[in-house]
Structures are given as C-alpha cells and as structure tokens.
Design a protein around this motif. Structure first.
Motif, PDB file in Angstrom:
ATOM      1  N   ALA A 178      -1.814   4.909   3.442  1.00  0.00           N
ATOM      2  CA  ALA A 178      -3.017   4.766   2.614  1.00  0.00           C
ATOM      3  C   ALA A 178      -4.262   5.233   3.374  1.00  0.00           C
ATOM      4  N   ALA A 192      -4.290   7.197  -2.560  1.00  0.00           N
ATOM      5  CA  ALA A 192      -3.831   5.946  -1.957  1.00  0.00           C
ATOM      6  C   ALA A 192      -3.926   4.822  -2.981  1.00  0.00           C
ATOM      7  N   ALA A 202       0.845  -1.193   0.000  1.00  0.00           N
ATOM      8  CA  ALA A 202       0.000   0.000   0.000  1.00  0.00           C
ATOM      9  C   ALA A 202       0.872   1.232   0.000  1.00  0.00           C
ATOM     10  N   PRO A 238      -2.157  14.659   2.130  1.00  0.00           N
ATOM     11  CA  PRO A 238      -2.249  13.362   1.449  1.00  0.00           C
ATOM     12  C   PRO A 238      -3.643  13.170   0.842  1.00  0.00           C
ATOM     13  N   ALA A 256       2.651   7.290  -6.093  1.00  0.00           N
ATOM     14  CA  ALA A 256       2.161   6.271  -5.159  1.00  0.00           C
ATOM     15  C   ALA A 256       2.759   4.907  -5.491  1.00  0.00           C
ATOM     16  N   ALA A 299      -4.360   8.996   3.513  1.00  0.00           N
ATOM     17  CA  ALA A 299      -4.611   9.707   2.248  1.00  0.00           C
ATOM     18  C   ALA A 299      -6.082   9.703   1.841  1.00  0.00           C
ATOM     19  N   GLY A 342       0.297   5.866   0.335  1.00  0.00           N
ATOM     20  CA  GLY A 342      -0.564   7.051   0.380  1.00  0.00           C
ATOM     21  C   GLY A 342       0.327   8.264   0.229  1.00  0.00           C
TER      22      GLY A 342
END
Lengths: 387, 387
Positions: free
Chosen positions: A143, A28, A12, A25, A129, A146, A14
């Motif tokens: 994530a 994601a 993952a 942010p 990302a 975000a 973000g």
C-alpha cells in the motif's frame, strides 16, 4: 514489522491498476474489519481542494470509515464536477466489493493537477486490490509503495504500546516538493478502542506538532490528507493522553521520513524557536525562516549565515525585539544582545543535520519546524522534469 | 542624460573610500543645494532595522534633507549601539563639510549584516566625495555605481515633465537577492516645488505600486530605503496628481531595472491579478504566487504549469472561489470554470518575458506583481559565494 496493516483489524493492498503510464503500483486499499470503525481526518487548508478531499471531508462527518482507497498517477484536482463524480464512483466501487456504503469510504489521490483519472483502470484496479488484501508488513508495504509519486522509497511506521495496542501508518510526498505531483498523504491505523471525539482530538493534536511543522517550501497542496482509522480490535481502551502520545510518535516518525526523502534535500534542518510570546508566534517565526530562500541556499552552502536568519525572522508576524533575540547554529551562539556574539567560522555546518535555535527572549512558548535546504537538485527536479 | 543629478539643484558623487576590500567605488553623496529641502522617505518594515534606517527615519521627522550619504561594503545592521554611533558620526561628518546640521543628512548602507564599518575609510571618503560633487549624468552615474553590491550595472532614471521640471533617481539591489549583501536602496530627486505633505503622499503612492510590488524572493532587508529630495529649483509647482504620476513613472523604471538585473533571473515575470475583492487581496495573491518555489522553478523550465499557480494562490490570504477563477499565461486561458480550459502546450514560455493573468472573478480590484524565476544561478550565487 511495520505499516498500516500491523494493528489488529486492518488489511491493506497495493497493486498496479494502469493509472500511471509507467505501469508501476498506483492503487492502494486500506480496510478496517472492525469491530469498530471510528475515524478522523485533517485536510489541506488550500481553498483549491481536489475532488477526493471534498468527498472525504463530507463522508468523515459521520466519524466512521470502513476503508480508504488511494491512487497515485493523478490528483483529480481542478477537474470540475466530472472529477467529483469520478471520486464518488470510486468510493461506490470500493463499497460494493466490501459490502459497505459509499459514505464509509474515503478517497485520496495524488499526481498531476488538472487531468481526469482513467476510470476504467481505477475501477478494475479496486477489484484487483480487494483480492490482494492482507494483514501484516508485506501488505502495508504494498500500500505504501502504491501511493508513491517521486518518493524514492515507501514510508511506514508502527509503534506498539505495552498496554496491548498499537498505531501503524503510511505516508507519501513532502509538501509540494514533487514535480507536478502534489500532495502529502498519510493513513494512520490503530487497534485501540477509541471513540470519535478522542480520535478527532488526538489526530488534531498529533498533526499540529508533526505534519503541520514540516515546511520544505511553503507549499500546501490541493490534496493533502491525513486519516486515522481505529478498529478497536485489540479490545484495549487507552487513556486519551496515552493514545495521543503514541499517535504523535508515529506521526513524528513519518514526518522525519518525509523530510529525509524531500527532493533535492542535502540538509535536514530543525528550526527550534523558543522564548516566544505565544506558540503561534514561535510557529510563524520558524516557518518564515524555513521558507526563506536566502536562508535555505546558505544552508545548502554550509554557511552559518545568521544575518539571513535575522533578516528572515524580522519579517515574521510575531512579537520580536532585536535586543532580546539570540540565534545559535549547531550549539554556537552567533547573535545576541543586538549584535555579533561569535565568529561565524565557529559553527560547523558541514554535516547533513543542522539545528538552528532562535530564542526570541520575550516569552516562554516554543515550537520546532522541520525543513531542508534549497539545492541545485531541487531546482533541477522541479524545472527540468515538469512537462 | 539620466540620474539623480539631472534635476536642477542637485549634485552627486561616487568614489572609492576603501570600505570594500575590492577597492571599488563604495561611497556616494547626493546633495540638495535648494532653494528648498523638502524630503520624504519609506523604509523597510523588517523589525530588525539597520542603524542607518533608524537614523534616517528619525531625521526625516523634519521632512527636510540637505544630503544623503550612501555606502556599499557593509550594511551596518545588527551592530548594536556602536553601529548607531557610526551612522551618527557619518552624518555629522557630511553635515560639517556641507555646513549643515547632522539632522539634515540621511544615511543608507548596504553590504554584509553584522559587521562594523571601517570608520576611518568612511569619514575620509566623505571628504573625497564632497570634493567630487557635480551636476549631470556623469555625477549621477558615479553615485549609482558606488552603491552597487552584486548588481551587474548601475541603475538610473530621469523623467522630464513638459511643465519644466523633472524627476531623477538611482537604485541598487533587488530584494534580498544578493549574497549576504542585503538591501534595496533608492534616491529620487526632483526640482519641482513640492511641499512636505505632497512629497510624503506622492512617495508613498508611487512606492506602493512600484517598489512594493517587486517580489523576487519575499526578502525584506534590514536596510531597504527609498528617499525623495525636492529642491524646488525649477520654480514650477506641479499639481499633486501630475507630480505623483511622474514620480511613479520614474520609480517604475527603476523597479524594472532592478528586476532585470536580479541575480540568476532568466525570466522577467509580470503577475497580473484582477477581479479581486480588494487591492489588498490582489497583492496578497500576486505575492504568494511570486514567492512560490514550485511556480518559480516551473517558470525557469519554461513550463506553463497552471496547476502550481492554482495551488500557490489557493493558500493566499484572500477571497478566492475556485468556480470563478481563471488563469492565463502569455495570453492563453489555461484554467477556467473549475477545470482545464486549454492544453498547456498552447502557451509558449520560451521567451524571457512572461505574463501570468489571474482573474479571481469576485470583484473589480487589481494589482501587478513583478518577479523572476528560480534558477540554478540563483542557488549558485546565494550558496557558493556566501562566505
């Protein structure tokens, strides 16, 4: 040690893509590296569906996802054919960087309704990302951060099964609570080996008793989405019952986190409806009481006002008999057998947590709805800050 | 020159019986002196019905009333068999002073749910009220004042037909807006000659497009009652269409007065739904938008936030197609053809009166729902003052 990137096979990220004016942010990515790519989703029942919902519903017909891209800073709802093209372009971009097909990428958006997304920012943000993708707690936290709109903190979960597999997750929002910023979004991940049918049934079973029973203000946004991605990377194949149970635990934790962070909430209220003729009736009664502004303002005032609860439930679409009805608040039976059962002063509602038990006395079914009170802060957040 | 005691054949009174702790006016009597005693009523659809509602529904099976006795200071709801006996005793007392039968007397109550009425005060109050009965504006005003709970002023109407007959009325409350003090009550009087069938049909037709379309907070109280009494004293027999039209005008005026005096309201909002597949759909869409807290808080903030309106109506139980939907606020089309039609800043919501037009574009039916905003004052009135 929590979040979507804890189960094996998941990464993952973000990052700040420049979608939000604040520069915070706002993009994601959750990527499933396999070996399996099983997926399932549940979506808003609102007939006004945002472009990313229409897209994600379509791609999930294959029951398979390689990745989910999520943005805050714009809901991409009520944006016409151009908005749908933006969603499609976003999925194409994610597919390109992952060497996958666009039909393997779900899209989730949250933010203001009726505004197009700044696509330059979105597309370059996908590159940023993708470069930041990682496993573990920090990646999941990035994530979960975000996708926040007016959430005060990121919301994550991770539940491990002794059989060697786990379920992780992130979530944001709470109903339509946030000012202009619609949407409840959640991504759940697991490294269990799960076939498509099991994934779909388990997700529906879990959301039915968790996300579907959180009702802060009756809002069903244009963008609500819950996705489940299964990598199979643990090599363990749980029974459907075990998988559903752990998935439900993870979803329930996220829902409690959403309620706790609801804007303006000063009370966390469980409405337990039992003795109902059907589960549908129990849910209908619980939701009607949860959405009633007179009940909610009484709770804000720490007032054990069972008369308002009786009034509210009496208009629910359910089998109700005044004679068999009983209403308790925080363990004190206040109404039973058609009349007052105790002084209202016997129930203490001064704490943050409140349990209302409504026993309809006509059957054996039950359901619990989670809600909050209606406070000055709710009105303030949703009026003063809206333009 | 207004109120229930303006049509020929009617007397009214309002006095302080000592039901309210405050010592304020709390008991009203409206008497039909004939020559005819035709009557009709519509009642709350809440399954938790107060004792006076159960009683009045029963006596109206005869389509005839000599009098209505109304009290504030107690709803006599959720009070069990004892509460029903109190209502019966009140009707018997009124019948005795008027030399009528108890079955000729309707009873309405408003106030706290779950408390028995102080029957000594009620019964001696009936004697006091009977002695004060009079015709004309002052008598109607006294009755309209005695039924007030947290209403800031009495609400009355009187509409005269050139054919020599008229319709008068009083009303109190607004949905379940008042703190603990449930109930919308209204009594309409006419000196037209009206048979029972016409009275019933006209009352249902009038309330369907007036009282039934006021929706401040979705509340349907345990005590809501609208009664129509016809004396025939003018000697004039209007057509059913003429009678229904004037009755609807009188009811519409009372409903606008109720909305205007809703607690905490800073905006008076007309939600016009047109282009609907059915009138039922139009009403469903209008009510869903009227009850949505995010729409209501946006209105409080004078924010032309059509995204929240689109979100709210999208969950209504009605035929809706996003492509044909159009949303206007105060004359400016903000959403059409699936996307933004104008800048939100073009719509000015700074005034007290707001008109939202929702054109579903799928049919030819329409309905208008009257509502208010959701303000700090609403939360304050309904939380801080409730115990």
């Amino acid at each position: 040690m929590t979040g979507v990137a804890m189960p094996a096979g998941f990464r993952a990220a973000g990052i700040s893509a420049g979608i939000k004016d604040s520069g915070g942010p706002d993009l994601a990515l959750v990527v499933n590296d396999g070996p399996e790519f099983t997926a399932a989703g549940v979506f808003t029942r609102n007939v006004i569906k945002a472009a990313p919902v229409l897209w994600s519903q379509e791609v999930l017909r294959h029951n398979s996802l390689r990745a989910v891209v999520l943005n805050s800073g714009g809901a991409n709802a009520a944006t016409g054919p151009g908005g749908f093209q933006d969603t499609h372009a976003t999925a194409e971009k994610v597919a390109a960087v992952l060497d996958a097909g666009a039909a393997d990428v779900a899209v989730c958006s949250t933010g203001l309704i009726g505004e197009r997304l700044p696509m330059d920012a979105v597309l370059s943000g996908v590159d940023t990302a993708a470069a930041a993708l990682d496993t573990g707690t920090e990646a999941g936290l990035a994530a979960a951060t975000a996708v926040m709109t007016t959430d005060s903190h990121p919301k994550q979960t991770h539940h491990t099964h002794p059989g060697g597999w786990s379920v992780g997750g992130l979530a944001k929002g709470a109903g339509m609570l946030a000012p202009d910023l619609a949407t409840m979004l959640s991504v759940l991940t697991t490294d269990a080996v799960v076939d498509a049918g099991t994934a779909d049934r388990a997700l529906r079973a879990a959301t039915r008793v968790t996300f579907d029973r959180l009702d802060v203000d009756g809002g069903t946004s244009t963008n609500d989405t819950v996705l489940l991605l299964a990598s199979g990377a643990s090599g363990h194949t749980p029974s459907e019952a075990d998988f559903t149970a752990l998935l439900t635990e993870a979803a329930a934790e996220l829902v409690r986190l959403l309620r706790s962070d609801s804007e303006g909430a000063t009370k966390e209220v469980d409405i337990v409806v039992r003795g109902a003729a059907s589960e549908r009736d129990a849910v209908a009664v619980g939701r009607t009481v949860a959405e009633d502004n007179l009940v909610k303002t009484a709770l804000f005032g720490s007032d054990p006002n069972w008369g308002r609860i009786a009034m509210a439930l009496g208009r629910a679409d359910a089998t109700i008999a005044p004679e068999t009805l009983a209403i308790s608040i925080n363990g004190v039976i206040l109404y039973a057998a058609g009349t007052t059962a105790a002084s209202r002063d016997d129930a203490d509602l001064s704490g943050r947590e409140i349990e209302i038990v409504i026993d309809l006395g006509v059957g054996a079914e039950s359901a619990t709805i989670l809600t909050t009170d209606l406070s000055h802060a709710y009105v303030e957040e949703n009026s003063a800050y809206s333009t």
